[in-house]
Structures are given as C-alpha cells and as structure tokens.
Design a protein around this motif. Structure first.
Motif, PDB file in Angstrom:
ATOM      1  N   GLN A   6       0.808  -1.328  -0.090  1.00 52.14           N
ATOM      2  CA  GLN A   6      -0.244   0.170  -0.095  1.00 52.14           C
ATOM      3  C   GLN A   6       0.711   1.255   0.044  1.00 52.14           C
ATOM      4  O   GLN A   6       0.666   2.206  -0.740  1.00 52.14           O
ATOM      5  CB  GLN A   6      -0.938   0.016   1.226  1.00 52.14           C
ATOM      6  N   GLU A   9       2.235   1.838  -3.388  1.00 50.94           N
ATOM      7  CA  GLU A   9       1.301   2.409  -4.155  1.00 50.94           C
ATOM      8  C   GLU A   9       0.920   3.668  -4.181  1.00 50.94           C
ATOM      9  O   GLU A   9       0.893   4.510  -5.061  1.00 50.94           O
ATOM     10  CB  GLU A   9      -0.149   1.406  -4.171  1.00 50.94           C
ATOM     11  N   ASN A  10       0.976   4.099  -2.686  1.00 48.77           N
ATOM     12  CA  ASN A  10       0.730   5.494  -2.396  1.00 48.77           C
ATOM     13  C   ASN A  10       1.913   6.499  -3.064  1.00 48.77           C
ATOM     14  O   ASN A  10       1.569   7.396  -3.481  1.00 48.77           O
ATOM     15  CB  ASN A  10       0.431   5.604  -1.137  1.00 48.77           C
ATOM     16  N   GLY A  13       1.334   6.941  -6.601  1.00 49.14           N
ATOM     17  CA  GLY A  13       0.415   7.620  -7.053  1.00 49.14           C
ATOM     18  C   GLY A  13       0.901   9.057  -6.737  1.00 49.14           C
ATOM     19  O   GLY A  13       0.573  10.057  -7.672  1.00 49.14           O
ATOM     20  N   ILE A  14       1.715   9.461  -5.790  1.00 43.38           N
ATOM     21  CA  ILE A  14       1.927  10.748  -5.448  1.00 43.38           C
ATOM     22  C   ILE A  14       3.175  11.168  -6.277  1.00 43.38           C
ATOM     23  O   ILE A  14       3.053  12.373  -6.888  1.00 43.38           O
ATOM     24  CB  ILE A  14       2.459  10.945  -3.856  1.00 43.38           C
ATOM     25  N   TRP A  16       3.357  10.387  -9.467  1.00 47.42           N
ATOM     26  CA  TRP A  16       2.641  10.424 -10.502  1.00 47.42           C
ATOM     27  C   TRP A  16       2.067  12.055 -10.627  1.00 47.42           C
ATOM     28  O   TRP A  16       2.205  12.582 -11.458  1.00 47.42           O
ATOM     29  CB  TRP A  16       1.469   9.611 -10.831  1.00 47.42           C
ATOM     30  N   LEU A  17       1.492  12.154  -9.456  1.00 50.90           N
ATOM     31  CA  LEU A  17       0.775  13.644  -9.327  1.00 50.90           C
ATOM     32  C   LEU A  17       1.933  14.645  -9.438  1.00 50.90           C
ATOM     33  O   LEU A  17       1.696  15.729 -10.264  1.00 50.90           O
ATOM     34  CB  LEU A  17       0.023  13.529  -7.915  1.00 50.90           C
ATOM     35  N   ASP A  66       0.363  14.246   0.062  1.00 49.56           N
ATOM     36  CA  ASP A  66       0.977  13.425   0.938  1.00 49.56           C
ATOM     37  C   ASP A  66       2.155  13.815   1.920  1.00 49.56           C
ATOM     38  O   ASP A  66       3.044  13.555   2.137  1.00 49.56           O
ATOM     39  CB  ASP A  66       1.427  12.158   0.164  1.00 49.56           C
TER      40      ASP A  66
END
Length: 165
Positions: A6, A9-10, A13-14, A16-17, A66
């Motif tokens: 997790q 993945e987080n 995602g961050i 990517w952002l 995040d």
C-alpha cells in the motif's frame, strides 16, 4: 527493509501527481513541503485574516500531496505571521517550482472567495523575492483567472445537469 504494498502504491500515486503537475521526478523533502505550505498560508493571511476556507484549502492541498502528517498538524495552528521572504529563502529561488508557488499562493488566497489587495501585495513581495518580475507575476495571475473560468466551463459541459454528488 520491506516496503508495504500500500505504501508503494501510494508513493507511486504521489510521484505520478508530482510529475503530472510539476514535472518532478522525486518527492520534495519535508522541509520543502513545510516552507511551501507555510508560504501559502502567509500569503493567504496577507489581509490580516487567514480564513478557515484558506487554511482548509492549504491543508487539503498538503494532504492531497501526501505531506508529512506532523507538518499538517503544525499547519492547523500556524499563525502565518512570519515574513514571506524569510520562509521562501533558499532552494525556492533557484527552482522553477517558484512559479507554481506563486500560482498556488493566488489560489490559496482565493479559497475564501476573495483576493484582497493586501493578499496580492504579499504574494507579489514573495514573487519579487523569488526573482519573478511584476510582468511575470501578472501573467501568472491571468493564467489562474483563465483556469478558474475553464474549470467552470469544463464542469458545465461535462455535467450539464449539475455535478452528480
């Protein structure tokens, strides 16, 4: 040391952002997060009032990207009364993220529905400290205002019957 799936993945995602919005290839340090978010609060407090909507927008922004929860807790009670030039000295002046800082500061100031002359003066002071000319500053303001209008237009087209929730 193993990485929790997790958490991985987080982080993806961050990352990517940050890459999508800023072009970053790595996450900023906690010190960069703290200075950036404090600078936004100082600008939003430029009129002497840090409205709940402004603080909430900045904290939400930090959470979305995040930010370390300890920094978020500090921001919940941060008085935002430091000098903008002190907070943004250092790495920001040499980085292209300084333009985003000014854009985001305008956005934070507008979170309560107002962008006062006093708030604008603090944002402009920060821009000048970062080596951004008044002409460039005005272009950033124009882009922000155009973005707001485009956002409204996009929502009207994509949700002709109003937002679903």
């Amino acid at each position: 040391m193993t990485t929790n799936i997790q958490d991985k993945e987080n982080t993806l995602g961050i990352l990517w952002l940050f890459k999508e919005r800023y072009g970053f290839k790595q996450l900023p340090s906690d010190l960069a997060y703290e200075a950036y978010l404090k600078a936004l609060m100082i600008c939003a407090n430029g009129d002497g009032t840090l409205a709940d909507e402004e603080r909430d927008w900045i904290i939400g922004y930090g959470c979305a990207y995040d930010c370390n929860p300890a920094i978020i807790e500090q921001l919940k009670v941060y008085k935002a009364d430091e000098d903008i030039e002190t907070v943004i000295s250092g790495d920001f002046a040499a980085s292209d993220s300084r333009y985003f800082l000014i854009y985001d500061a305008i956005q934070a100031c507008c979170a309560d529905g107002e962008y006062s002359e006093k708030e604008r003066a603090v944002v402009l002071k920060g821009a000048k400290k970062l080596g951004i000319s008044e002409d460039e500053f005005q272009k950033i303001e124009e882009i922000y205002l155009e973005t707001v209008q485009l956002h409204k237009k996009r929502l009207a087209v994509l949700f002709p019957n109003g937002a679903p929730l």
